[in-house]
Write an enzyme that holds these catalytic residues in place. Structure first.
Site, PDB file in Angstrom:
ATOM      1  CB  CYS A  82      88.150  43.025  -5.628  1.00 57.28           C
ATOM      2  SG  CYS A  82      86.523  42.807  -6.014  1.00 57.28           S
ATOM      3  CB  CYS A 132      86.358  47.571  -5.730  1.00 50.64           C
ATOM      4  SG  CYS A 132      86.948  46.285  -4.432  1.00 50.64           S
ATOM      5  CB  CYS A 165      83.183  46.287  -4.135  1.00 51.16           C
ATOM      6  SG  CYS A 165      83.511  44.782  -4.570  1.00 51.16           S
ATOM      7  CB  CYS A 177      86.957  27.214  -3.341  1.00 55.36           C
ATOM      8  SG  CYS A 177      86.876  26.531  -4.823  1.00 55.36           S
TER       9      CYS A 177
END
Length: 144
Positions: free
Chosen positions: A58, A61, A107, A129
């Site tokens: 991510c 985070c 997050c 996706c």
């Protein structure tokens, strides 16, 4: 921030910030996609055609989300994966039931959508996706 391993995924929603804090650490495009549920331009994302061995985390985070071994070329114009690291994402049904929104379990950053039953020859017949701008990549040989 170093990417977390699947075993080290913190509790759901444990990485919360106010919008002004997110704006200070994310680029304007990352903020638009991760926090405002935007979408990358089709075919323009950094990771659409990347197939190097490693982990996608991510961008908000650092939580590890996807292994490159689950990435495939769906031809959709965005990075596509057939499965996430267990516990790393949340799926929320959208109106109409055609797709599920996917967010980071830590997050709550918007990642993209999951489409099911499209006939891909993958173990799950799912297409996660994902917006490139929602991701960071660590190659298998890196220390992160």
């Amino acid at each position: 921030m170093a990417a977390m391993t699947a075993a080290a995924v913190p509790a759901t929603g444990s990485f919360q910030k106010q919008d002004e804090e997110w704006r200070a650490v994310l680029s304007p495009e990352q903020f638009r996609v991760l926090r405002l549920k935007g979408t990358d331009k089709r075919g323009k994302g950094e990771f659409t055609k990347k197939f190097e061995e490693g982990t996608y985390s991510c961008a908000g985070c650092g939580t590890a989300l996807y292994k490159s071994t689950t990435k495939f070329d769906s031809g959709c114009g965005w990075p596509a994966f057939f499965d996430a690291i267990p516990g790393a994402i949340k799926q929320t049904p959208e109106a109409g039931g055609r797709r599920m929104e996917i967010t980071c379990a830590v997050c709550d950053g918007h990642l993209g959508h999951v489409f099911k039953g499209e006939g891909y020859s993958t173990p799950t017949d799912q297409r996660h996706c994902v917006n490139s701008v929602s991701l960071k990549f660590s190659s298998a040989g890196s220390s992160q």
